[in-house]
Design an enzyme around this catalytic site. Structure first.
Site, PDB file in Angstrom:
ATOM      1  CG  ASP B  30       2.840 -19.413  52.660  1.00  0.00           C
ATOM      2  OD1 ASP B  30       3.836 -20.148  52.817  1.00  0.00           O
ATOM      3  OD2 ASP B  30       2.885 -18.176  52.760  1.00  0.00           O
ATOM      4  CE  LYS B  87       6.147 -17.716  56.203  1.00  0.00           C
ATOM      5  NZ  LYS B  87       7.283 -17.785  55.295  1.00  0.00           N
ATOM      6  N   GLY B 159       3.538 -11.447  50.021  1.00  0.00           N
ATOM      7  CA  GLY B 159       2.176 -10.948  50.090  1.00  0.00           C
ATOM      8  C   GLY B 159       1.866  -9.863  49.078  1.00  0.00           C
ATOM      9  NE  ARG B 171      17.187 -10.537  35.444  1.00  0.00           N
ATOM     10  CZ  ARG B 171      17.510 -11.313  34.397  1.00  0.00           C
ATOM     11  NH1 ARG B 171      18.727 -11.821  34.283  1.00  0.00           N
ATOM     12  NH2 ARG B 171      16.623 -11.572  33.463  1.00  0.00           N
ATOM     13  N   GLY B 220       6.119 -13.208  46.082  1.00  0.00           N
ATOM     14  CA  GLY B 220       5.430 -12.556  44.969  1.00  0.00           C
ATOM     15  C   GLY B 220       5.058 -13.457  43.813  1.00  0.00           C
ATOM     16  N   GLY B 241       3.229 -18.234  48.471  1.00  0.00           N
ATOM     17  CA  GLY B 241       2.568 -17.849  49.716  1.00  0.00           C
ATOM     18  C   GLY B 241       1.120 -17.536  49.466  1.00  0.00           C
ATOM     19  CB  SER B 242      -0.611 -14.297  49.410  1.00  0.00           C
ATOM     20  OG  SER B 242       0.193 -13.943  50.515  1.00  0.00           O
TER      21      SER B 242
END
Lengths: 190, 300
Positions: B30, B87, B159, B171, B220, B241-242
């Site tokens: 990102d 996005k 995030g 999983r 995450g 991402g973050s």
């Protein structure tokens, strides 16, 4: 016969599957020591900027240049062809310099220009199916480079000694002709 | 029924999945500016996601999160040579049309943005540009593929800097694929009904043991070991991402996560990649979040 496939990033599994179907042994290569005992190496499609960085960091860059000069066969598709070229443009980028071609990255445009076409080739009577994904263009091929197929008049499948390259993705086609030709070349020591 | 639906041999479908194949083994990052995009490319990202705000900021600042402004996306398209994704809101096919007109390389129909349609996702076969969609389980993944998604990613909890939800989703997807493989043809009918997924796709998965499109992980991932974990659990590439630009040393962390993704099964390399990285993003305990704060429950 055992063929290595550079497995830093990209569609290396598609090459592994295709070579396996054609009866070749395969091994994935991420580190310099994994080159031992191989008869040839495939440089798959993916992002050449990412792959180049790993080649340098892992010490594979210099090793591949040295091995290729001793006659070790290499086969690059798309990003792999970019890595093999003598000169890379749009933008200028370092490369192994093992194949006397000038390559222009993303020269057809962005993903919307990706396509599947059929073109005649020197490999057989039937046209080859070619899958182009954000493909580079070979703008110049040196006098000792043999052009095996073209699209719109420009080379897309070339060989020079034991270095073989396609700007398209034969590994994403159902047609095994290109990989079979590569394996025969490795076997015959062409 | 050996053929996957009627679109598997369609050239447009093949080049969409083909681009997804090219991103395997890589890291999609990102970015919210040209500077960040250049850092990401130099660090070895195989693609970037052009955004106005990273998910951690969207979460903090609240309000309606929409498609990024065309200017940010266009600047990033011009700044890097790797593929650029952007996005669109779930169900917002007009945002997707704008992104296609901008010639982005991939569209993420993403739960990170505020959904535009709570009933329907975008009919992605109508587009020439490929789409990636999030999923929490196999049924959701197959519904998105039926609509035309050329790549699936776990939703995780965007995030959060917390890998727990991505692990749960990965999983679930991998485990359900394993279970399908044990079923007889007639049992697959009931299984597909239960999952709410088309029978043809359930059958294809049962006989091939994988999704018919690349299966990536997102939501995450904050450390090299996080990337190594999801890769070993069956992800074929990762989205961060973050995790990168919310850390103390983005450049180094970006490079480290790229390295750990390629060498996910080599703990010595993951160790090397984990040294001297500075602070990771702080992260959230997902169990402390209210149901209404979760992004992963958007879409179905």
């Amino acid at each position: 016969m055992k063929i290595g496939i550079l497995a830093i990033q990209g569609d290396f599994e598609a090459h592994e599957r295709r070579l396996g179907e054609l009866g070749a042994g395969t091994g994935l290569v991420r580190r310099a020591e994994e080159l031992e005992g191989l008869d040839a190496l495939v440089l798959p499609g993916g992002e050449s900027t990412t792959q180049l960085q790993f080649l340098v960091d892992e010490g594979l860059f210099d090793l591949l240049v040295a091995r290729a000069r001793d006659g070790f066969p290499l086969f690059g598709t798309c990003a792999g062809a970019i890595l093999l070229a003598n000169e890379v443009r749009n933008p200028d980028q370092a490369s192994l310099g093992l194949l006397d071609i000038t390559v222009v990255r993303n020269a057809y445009g962005r993903q919307l220009e990706s396509c599947v076409t059929r073109e005649p080739s020197e490999l057989g009577a039937e046209p080859l199916e070619m899958v182009f994904i954000r493909a580079p263009v070979i703008e110049r091929a040196g006098p000792t480079v043999r052009v095996l197929a073209r699209r719109d008049g420009r080379p897309v499948l070339v060989e020079q000694g034991r270095i073989f390259a396609a700007t398209f993705h034969p590994e994403l086609s159902a047609d095994p002709t290109v990989h079979a030709y590569f394996l025969k070349g490795v076997r015959d020591g062409r | 029924m050996a053929e996957l639906m009627n679109f598997s041999s369609d050239p447009q479908w093949r080049v969409k999945v083909g681009l997804a194949e090219m991103l395997k083994g890589g890291v999609i990052m990102d970015v919210t500016s040209v500077d960040q995009a250049v850092i990401a490319e130099k660090a070895g990202a195989c693609a970037v996601m052009a955004l106005e705000r990273v998910p951690a900021d969207i979460r903090k600042e609240g309000g309606v999160a929409r498609m990024a402004s065309p200017k940010i996306i266009r600047d990033i398209l011009h700044a890097v040579t790797i593929p650029v994704m952007a996005k669109a809101r779930i169900g917002h096919f007009a945002e997707a049309q704008v992104l296609e007109a901008l010639e982005v390389d991939f569209i993420d129909e993403s739960e990170v943005l505020t959904p535009a349609d709570e009933e329907n996702h975008i009919w992605k076969h109508a587009f020439r540009v490929p789409f990636v969609c999030g999923a929490r389980n196999l049924g959701e993944a197959l519904r998105r593929i039926a609509e035309g998604a050329a790549m699936i990613r776990t939703k995780g909890e965007a995030g959060s800097g917390n890998i727990v939800e991505a692990v749960r989703h990965l999983r679930a997807i991998v485990g359900e694929m394993r279970r399908l493989a044990t079923l007889a043809d007639e049992e697959l009918v009931a299984a597909s009904k239960q999952m709410g997924a088309p029978l043809e796709l359930a059958h294809w998965v049962a006989r091939n043991g994988k999704l018919p499109v690349p299966n990536f992980s997102a939501g995450g991932i904050a450390t090299p070991a996080d990337a190594a974990l999801v890769m070993q659990l069956g992800a074929e590439a990762v989205f961060v991402g973050s995790g990168i630009f919310k850390s103390s040393d983005p450049e180094r962390r970006a490079k480290a996560i790229v390295k750990a993704t390629t060498h996910a099964r080599d703990p010595k390399v993951v160790l090397e990649a984990s040294e001297e990285l500075g602070e990771a993003m702080k992260g959230l305990d997902v169990r402390q979040l209210d149901e209404k704060e979760l992004l992963q429950t958007r879409g179905w």
